[in-house]
Structure formats: C-alpha cells, structure tokens
Design a protein around this motif. Structure first.
Motif, PDB file in Angstrom:
ATOM      1  N   VAL A  34       0.855  -1.190   0.000  1.00  0.00           N
ATOM      2  CA  VAL A  34       0.000   0.000   0.000  1.00  0.00           C
ATOM      3  C   VAL A  34       0.890   1.240   0.000  1.00  0.00           C
ATOM      4  O   VAL A  34       0.665   2.185  -0.758  1.00  0.00           O
ATOM      5  CB  VAL A  34      -0.964   0.006   1.207  1.00  0.00           C
ATOM      6  CG1 VAL A  34      -1.708   1.337   1.307  1.00  0.00           C
ATOM      7  CG2 VAL A  34      -1.955  -1.152   1.115  1.00  0.00           C
ATOM      8  N   GLY A  35       1.929   1.219   0.835  1.00  0.00           N
ATOM      9  CA  GLY A  35       2.867   2.342   0.892  1.00  0.00           C
ATOM     10  C   GLY A  35       3.564   2.591  -0.431  1.00  0.00           C
ATOM     11  O   GLY A  35       3.740   3.743  -0.846  1.00  0.00           O
ATOM     12  N   LEU A  36       3.972   1.515  -1.118  1.00  0.00           N
ATOM     13  CA  LEU A  36       4.606   1.673  -2.434  1.00  0.00           C
ATOM     14  C   LEU A  36       3.664   2.330  -3.436  1.00  0.00           C
ATOM     15  O   LEU A  36       4.063   3.218  -4.197  1.00  0.00           O
ATOM     16  CB  LEU A  36       5.066   0.329  -2.987  1.00  0.00           C
ATOM     17  CG  LEU A  36       6.426  -0.190  -2.564  1.00  0.00           C
ATOM     18  CD1 LEU A  36       6.706  -1.543  -3.214  1.00  0.00           C
ATOM     19  CD2 LEU A  36       7.538   0.785  -2.898  1.00  0.00           C
ATOM     20  N   PHE A  37       2.394   1.886  -3.447  1.00  0.00           N
ATOM     21  CA  PHE A  37       1.426   2.474  -4.374  1.00  0.00           C
ATOM     22  C   PHE A  37       1.224   3.955  -4.076  1.00  0.00           C
ATOM     23  O   PHE A  37       1.138   4.773  -4.993  1.00  0.00           O
ATOM     24  CB  PHE A  37       0.094   1.730  -4.342  1.00  0.00           C
ATOM     25  CG  PHE A  37       0.156   0.370  -4.972  1.00  0.00           C
ATOM     26  CD1 PHE A  37       0.645   0.202  -6.255  1.00  0.00           C
ATOM     27  CD2 PHE A  37      -0.261  -0.754  -4.278  1.00  0.00           C
ATOM     28  CE1 PHE A  37       0.714  -1.057  -6.849  1.00  0.00           C
ATOM     29  CE2 PHE A  37      -0.183  -2.021  -4.853  1.00  0.00           C
ATOM     30  CZ  PHE A  37       0.293  -2.161  -6.134  1.00  0.00           C
ATOM     31  N   VAL A  38       1.167   4.318  -2.799  1.00  0.00           N
ATOM     32  CA  VAL A  38       1.030   5.728  -2.425  1.00  0.00           C
ATOM     33  C   VAL A  38       2.267   6.498  -2.876  1.00  0.00           C
ATOM     34  O   VAL A  38       2.157   7.589  -3.441  1.00  0.00           O
ATOM     35  CB  VAL A  38       0.803   5.872  -0.900  1.00  0.00           C
ATOM     36  CG1 VAL A  38       0.916   7.327  -0.468  1.00  0.00           C
ATOM     37  CG2 VAL A  38      -0.548   5.290  -0.501  1.00  0.00           C
ATOM     38  N   MET A  39       3.438   5.920  -2.640  1.00  0.00           N
ATOM     39  CA  MET A  39       4.693   6.555  -3.034  1.00  0.00           C
ATOM     40  C   MET A  39       4.719   6.829  -4.538  1.00  0.00           C
ATOM     41  O   MET A  39       5.062   7.924  -4.978  1.00  0.00           O
ATOM     42  CB  MET A  39       5.871   5.660  -2.631  1.00  0.00           C
ATOM     43  CG  MET A  39       7.227   6.255  -2.930  1.00  0.00           C
ATOM     44  SD  MET A  39       8.570   5.190  -2.375  1.00  0.00           S
ATOM     45  CE  MET A  39       8.860   4.217  -3.853  1.00  0.00           C
ATOM     46  N   PHE A  40       4.340   5.827  -5.339  1.00  0.00           N
ATOM     47  CA  PHE A  40       4.333   5.997  -6.794  1.00  0.00           C
ATOM     48  C   PHE A  40       3.264   6.996  -7.229  1.00  0.00           C
ATOM     49  O   PHE A  40       3.498   7.819  -8.104  1.00  0.00           O
ATOM     50  CB  PHE A  40       4.160   4.664  -7.505  1.00  0.00           C
ATOM     51  CG  PHE A  40       5.347   3.745  -7.368  1.00  0.00           C
ATOM     52  CD1 PHE A  40       6.644   4.214  -7.471  1.00  0.00           C
ATOM     53  CD2 PHE A  40       5.163   2.396  -7.128  1.00  0.00           C
ATOM     54  CE1 PHE A  40       7.748   3.380  -7.350  1.00  0.00           C
ATOM     55  CE2 PHE A  40       6.257   1.532  -7.000  1.00  0.00           C
ATOM     56  CZ  PHE A  40       7.543   2.039  -7.112  1.00  0.00           C
ATOM     57  N   LYS A  41       2.094   6.943  -6.610  1.00  0.00           N
ATOM     58  CA  LYS A  41       1.005   7.863  -6.956  1.00  0.00           C
ATOM     59  C   LYS A  41       1.410   9.312  -6.696  1.00  0.00           C
ATOM     60  O   LYS A  41       1.132  10.197  -7.497  1.00  0.00           O
ATOM     61  CB  LYS A  41      -0.250   7.510  -6.149  1.00  0.00           C
ATOM     62  CG  LYS A  41      -1.426   8.414  -6.390  1.00  0.00           C
ATOM     63  CD  LYS A  41      -2.049   8.188  -7.736  1.00  0.00           C
ATOM     64  CE  LYS A  41      -3.324   8.986  -7.887  1.00  0.00           C
ATOM     65  NZ  LYS A  41      -3.970   8.746  -9.158  1.00  0.00           N
ATOM     66  N   ARG A  43       4.441  10.328  -6.548  1.00  0.00           N
ATOM     67  CA  ARG A  43       5.756  10.532  -7.179  1.00  0.00           C
ATOM     68  C   ARG A  43       6.814  10.987  -6.165  1.00  0.00           C
ATOM     69  O   ARG A  43       7.510  11.977  -6.353  1.00  0.00           O
ATOM     70  CB  ARG A  43       5.648  11.520  -8.326  1.00  0.00           C
ATOM     71  CG  ARG A  43       4.768  10.983  -9.410  1.00  0.00           C
ATOM     72  CD  ARG A  43       4.771  11.850 -10.605  1.00  0.00           C
ATOM     73  NE  ARG A  43       3.978  11.158 -11.627  1.00  0.00           N
ATOM     74  CZ  ARG A  43       3.402  11.739 -12.622  1.00  0.00           C
ATOM     75  NH1 ARG A  43       3.521  13.037 -12.787  1.00  0.00           N
ATOM     76  NH2 ARG A  43       2.706  11.048 -13.488  1.00  0.00           N
ATOM     77  N   LEU A  44       6.878  10.197  -5.102  1.00  0.00           N
ATOM     78  CA  LEU A  44       7.810  10.503  -4.020  1.00  0.00           C
ATOM     79  C   LEU A  44       9.060   9.644  -4.128  1.00  0.00           C
ATOM     80  O   LEU A  44       9.001   8.509  -4.599  1.00  0.00           O
ATOM     81  CB  LEU A  44       7.152  10.226  -2.660  1.00  0.00           C
ATOM     82  CG  LEU A  44       5.889  11.005  -2.356  1.00  0.00           C
ATOM     83  CD1 LEU A  44       5.254  10.473  -1.082  1.00  0.00           C
ATOM     84  CD2 LEU A  44       6.189  12.487  -2.248  1.00  0.00           C
ATOM     85  N   ARG A  45      10.143  10.167  -3.639  1.00  0.00           N
ATOM     86  CA  ARG A  45      11.383   9.399  -3.497  1.00  0.00           C
ATOM     87  C   ARG A  45      11.579   9.231  -1.995  1.00  0.00           C
ATOM     88  O   ARG A  45      11.965  10.167  -1.295  1.00  0.00           O
ATOM     89  CB  ARG A  45      12.558  10.150  -4.133  1.00  0.00           C
ATOM     90  CG  ARG A  45      13.877   9.470  -3.959  1.00  0.00           C
ATOM     91  CD  ARG A  45      13.988   8.274  -4.882  1.00  0.00           C
ATOM     92  NE  ARG A  45      15.320   7.690  -4.722  1.00  0.00           N
ATOM     93  CZ  ARG A  45      15.535   6.400  -4.720  1.00  0.00           C
ATOM     94  NH1 ARG A  45      14.544   5.552  -4.909  1.00  0.00           N
ATOM     95  NH2 ARG A  45      16.731   5.934  -4.563  1.00  0.00           N
ATOM     96  N   LEU A  46      11.240   8.050  -1.501  1.00  0.00           N
ATOM     97  CA  LEU A  46      11.327   7.760  -0.074  1.00  0.00           C
ATOM     98  C   LEU A  46      12.346   6.659   0.169  1.00  0.00           C
ATOM     99  O   LEU A  46      12.631   5.866  -0.727  1.00  0.00           O
ATOM    100  CB  LEU A  46       9.959   7.316   0.463  1.00  0.00           C
ATOM    101  CG  LEU A  46       8.804   8.288   0.243  1.00  0.00           C
ATOM    102  CD1 LEU A  46       7.507   7.666   0.736  1.00  0.00           C
ATOM    103  CD2 LEU A  46       9.066   9.615   0.936  1.00  0.00           C
TER     104      LEU A  46
END
Length: 170
Positions: A34-41, A43-46
């Motif tokens: 879920v976190g990865l999908f949010v990150m991609f949505k 467009r974050l670099r975490l």
C-alpha cells in the motif's frame, strides 16, 4: 486523492528536503505494498531501512531502487548513528519508519526514530494507515525537541485513530 484498490490519500507531505515519516499501525506485510502504491502515486522518493543481509543478489538493486538503505546492526554507531550520518551526507532524504518495528502486537513503540529526528534536526511526519476506512492520512510535521517519552505520546496521538489490517495486533 484515490490510489489503487480504492484507497484514499488525505493530506499532503510538506515540501521539506529531509524528514522521517512514521507510518502506523503496522500490522501486515500488505502495508509495504500500500505504501509503495502511495509513493508511486504521489511521485515521491522515499527511503526505508533494512538489515544489510537483505541487500544481496538478486534483490539488492531492486531494494535500493525502491529506496532501501542497508543498516549494519552490529555497527558501533548503531542504527540511530548511521541514519544521523546519512541525513548529514545527503541534501535530500525522507526516511519511512514503522515504529512498532514488527507486524505483531507490541507493548511499546521503538524510539530510535525520535532520537534520529532530534539529533539530525529533521521533522517527523506522522502517517496513519487506516484499513477500516481505506485511507492514508498524512498529518502535519512535528519538530522533535522534548523528552523522548513525551514526544512519543505526541506522535502516537496523531495516528491513534487508525485501524491496521490485522487490528488484533494494534
């Protein structure tokens, strides 16, 4: 804002070059995805921490590509010291941490993230992952300056409303 699977993202990350994002509750392996999908949505670099033994062939490049930072658990600097050094070395670094440290029920959160934030002088951004509402709530950034126990209560109060995928583990 909607993301895969009908999840809703509430709030916005502040535009800061360095921070620690604290995600809770952490009750399932699904939290990572879920976190990865949010990150991609968004467009974050975490970045996230992982024990260095995970960063081996064939997954080493993939883990680093999605933001993995290997940590040497037997280092004399400890995880906190290694991350404070990493914050000092990088112009931009946003680290994601699950303070429970596990997907199982815990009596108390780990406090290393608070020590990291205080020593590196970076804000903590609480994020609540609420499976009951299918929402990721991004809350305002906190400056960590006080006693660790009091700061921990302050961060926990921000995400207390959220229910994990396996609520029996919260």
């Amino acid at each position: 804002m909607r993301v895969l699977g009908g999840w809703q993202i509430n709030g916005q990350l502040p535009e800061v070059p360095k921070a620690i994002i604290v995600i809770a509750p952490h009750t399932s392996n699904w939290d990572f995805f879920v976190g990865l999908f949010v990150m991609f949505k968004l467009r974050l670099r975490l970045s996230f921490l992982g024990k260095d033994s995970l960063f081996v062939f064939p997954v080493n490049r993939l883990l680093r590509w999605v933001g993995g930072i290997p940590i040497k658990r037997n280092s004399s600097a400890g995880s906190v010291g290694q991350m404070v050094e990493a914050f000092q070395r990088h112009k931009e670094l946003v680290l994601v941490i699950t303070p429970e440290g596990t997907r199982k029920k815990v009596k108390k959160w780990k406090t290393g993230f608070l020590h990291m934030a205080k020593e590196a002088k970076v804000p903590v951004i609480p994020v609540a992952m609420d499976y009951a509402r299918r929402c990721v709530d991004i809350l305002p950034a906190l400056t960590i300056e006080g006693e660790v126990d009091e700061e921990l209560k302050r961060v926990q109060s921000c995400v207390f409303h959220a229910q994990g995928k396996n609520p029996e583990n919260t």
